[in-house]
Design an enzyme around this catalytic site. Structure first.
Site, PDB file in Angstrom:
ATOM      1  N   HIS A  72      45.314 -17.066   5.524  1.00  0.00           N
ATOM      2  CA  HIS A  72      45.055 -18.487   5.771  1.00  0.00           C
ATOM      3  C   HIS A  72      44.096 -19.017   4.722  1.00  0.00           C
ATOM      4  CE1 HIS A  72      46.277 -19.049  10.296  1.00  0.00           C
ATOM      5  NE2 HIS A  72      47.243 -18.503   9.568  1.00  0.00           N
ATOM      6  N   TYR A 200      39.425 -25.516  15.380  1.00  0.00           N
ATOM      7  CA  TYR A 200      38.180 -25.456  16.165  1.00  0.00           C
ATOM      8  C   TYR A 200      37.931 -26.864  16.690  1.00  0.00           C
ATOM      9  CZ  TYR A 200      37.036 -20.890  14.104  1.00  0.00           C
ATOM     10  OH  TYR A 200      37.048 -19.558  13.736  1.00  0.00           O
ATOM     11  N   PRO A 292      31.455 -15.798  19.104  1.00  0.00           N
ATOM     12  CA  PRO A 292      32.679 -15.684  18.280  1.00  0.00           C
ATOM     13  C   PRO A 292      33.043 -16.924  17.465  1.00  0.00           C
ATOM     14  CG  PRO A 292      33.202 -15.963  20.591  1.00  0.00           C
ATOM     15  CD  PRO A 292      31.718 -15.813  20.515  1.00  0.00           C
ATOM     16  N   LYS A 296      32.611 -13.762  13.064  1.00  0.00           N
ATOM     17  CA  LYS A 296      31.830 -12.819  12.262  1.00  0.00           C
ATOM     18  C   LYS A 296      31.698 -11.418  12.865  1.00  0.00           C
ATOM     19  CE  LYS A 296      31.021 -15.356   8.826  1.00  0.00           C
ATOM     20  NZ  LYS A 296      32.321 -15.173   8.144  1.00  0.00           N
ATOM     21  N   TYR A 383      32.250 -19.023   6.103  1.00  0.00           N
ATOM     22  CA  TYR A 383      33.423 -18.575   6.874  1.00  0.00           C
ATOM     23  C   TYR A 383      34.150 -17.437   6.169  1.00  0.00           C
ATOM     24  CZ  TYR A 383      37.194 -19.010  10.320  1.00  0.00           C
ATOM     25  OH  TYR A 383      38.099 -18.763  11.334  1.00  0.00           O
TER      26      TYR A 383
END
Ligand code: APR
Ligand code: PHB
Length: 388
Positions: A72, A200, A292, A296, A383
């Site tokens: 991704h 998200y 979460p 990580k 990220y």
């Protein structure tokens, strides 16, 4: 029994360490309290940083990951109904890989079995001892018989509820913890993902996450009350609530189906310091937990393992620098990931009894960040994972 490194725990941290040590010619035995099937039955996350993928390749277990994993180049932030893409590829030149932790654990277990490396499953009453001396040991009961393993080092990869951290004299250990006033209700279902990339969601009804495992299997999460019980949530109630938190187009496109797995996970941030006690080294969830939201958990376990593998390989080549700096090196990276995970959690969730002023600040910080290239860059850089 005798070996060079006794590894407690056959989760991703223990198994990956075992592979890398074996590749470096360092003998190791894994002691796991559960059965192989039980370990594989755990449904966990599935976002791998490029650094973790490189380490898995180094360990020789990347084949299926590259065949079946989903690269991704970005993900979506949905703020009160507006989608904003974080273009990881453009902002960092890197991608993440979507590949379930369960599949990764299976690949590591298969590779270990193929290499003929020793693992003891269903070991009971595991004790770690004498790690302040030069010949630490592990005692356990296997098939009703008491056994003892002597070694040079013990790697405590036994997770948050394990025996290794619990065996450290409290005076030597400092812990930091933050428990969040909500949990994540997760559903795994054999339905096509609602979007090609993760979403998200920040919503007045609470956080939501749209994730995936493949083109036909999806993973969704809803922020829920920390006291909620999974029985209170029928599949239908889950899908209805998810639809309420998604923008209209995504809600209309969402395919629902029976839950293969449904569970509630509490959210906490936790760090134990230091991570070395004589000949005992903690790695992964045994030393730290992240909420979460920043994806990580698994990646931090992998970076601990990278540092420990290098440190032990250096030790057997005659240098103690790596083992002496292991804890400090890990904690520098861990605290940055803790900050990012806490920050993503604080910005994207609804806190009970949150003063309107705080909610406004949340909104303002989020819109500032996603409207500025610098802000999006900061999110993307964290990220994909800070350099090892
Ligand atoms: N003796 C032997 N094994 C033990 C003991 C014990 N006393 N206590 C726990 N274990 C085993 C558990 O059964 C488990 O299989 O240690 C293993 C720890 O594995 P994980 O909890 O998966 O921890 P870790 O390998 O550090 O992986 C971290 O898991 O929870 C996710 O988000 C987290 O992705 C991160 C990853
Ligand atoms: C998951 O796919 O389970 C997942 C993905 C991203 C997260 C957390 C969990 O931040």
């Amino acid at each position: 029994m005798r070996t060079q490194v006794a590894i407690i725990g056959a989760g991703p941290a223990g198994l990956l360490l075992g592979q890398l040590l074996a590749k470096a010619g360092i003998a190791n035995i894994i002691i796991e309290q559960r059965s192989r099937a039980h370990v594989l039955s755990r449904i966990r996350a599935g976002v791998l940083e490029p650094g973790t993928v490189a380490l898995l390749d180094e360990a020789g277990v990347g084949q299926r990951l590259h065949r079946e994993g989903l690269p991704h180049g970005g993900f979506e932030l949905c703020i009160d109904g507006r989608l904003q893409r974080i273009d990881l590829q453009a902002l960092t030149g890197k991608q993440v890989m979507i590949y379930g932790q369960t599949e990764l654990t299976r690949d590591l277990m298969d590779a270990r079995a193929e290499a003929g490396l020793e693992s003891v499953y269903e070991a009971q009453q595991v004790e770690v001892l004498d790690f302040d001396g030069r010949q630490p040991g592990v005692r356990f009961v296997q098939d009703g018989r008491a056994r003892e393993l002597r070694c040079d080092f013990i790697a405590g990869c036994d997770g948050f509820h394990g025996i290794c951290r619990a065996s450290v004299p409290p005076a030597l250990l400092t812990t930091h913890e933050k428990v969040y006033p909500f949990g994540w209700l997760g559903v795994l279902a054999d339905v096509p993902p609602v979007s090609p990339e993760l979403i998200y969601v920040r919503h007045e009804r609470g956080f939501a996450l749209c994730s995936q495992r493949s083109a036909t299997r999806s993973r969704y999460y809803l922020q829920c009350d920390s006291q909620a019980r999974v029985e209170q949530w029928s599949d239908q109630a889950f899908w209805d609530e998810l639809r309420r938190r998604l923008p209209a187009a995504e809600a209309a496109r969402l395919v629902s189906g029976p839950a293969l797995e449904k569970s509630i996970a509490p959210l906490r941030s936790f760090v134990a310091e230091p991570m070395r006690f004589g000949r005992l080294f903690l790695a992964g969830d045994a030393a730290h937990i992240v909420p979460p939201t920043g994806a990580k958990g698994l990646n931090l376990a992998a970076s601990d393992v990278a540092y420990l593998w290098q440190a032990l390989a250096d030790f057997y080549r005659g240098s103690e620098l790596g083992v002496d700096h292991y804890s400090q090196r890990c904690l520098q990276r861990i605290w940055k990931a803790e900050r990012f995970s806490w920050w993503m959690t604080t910005l994207l969730h609804r806190f009970p009894n949150q003063p309107a002023f705080d909610a406004r600040l949340q909104e303002a910080e989020l819109s500032y960040l996603i409207e500025s290239a610098h802000g999006r860059g900061m999110i993307a850089e964290n990220y994909v994972g800070l350099p090892l």
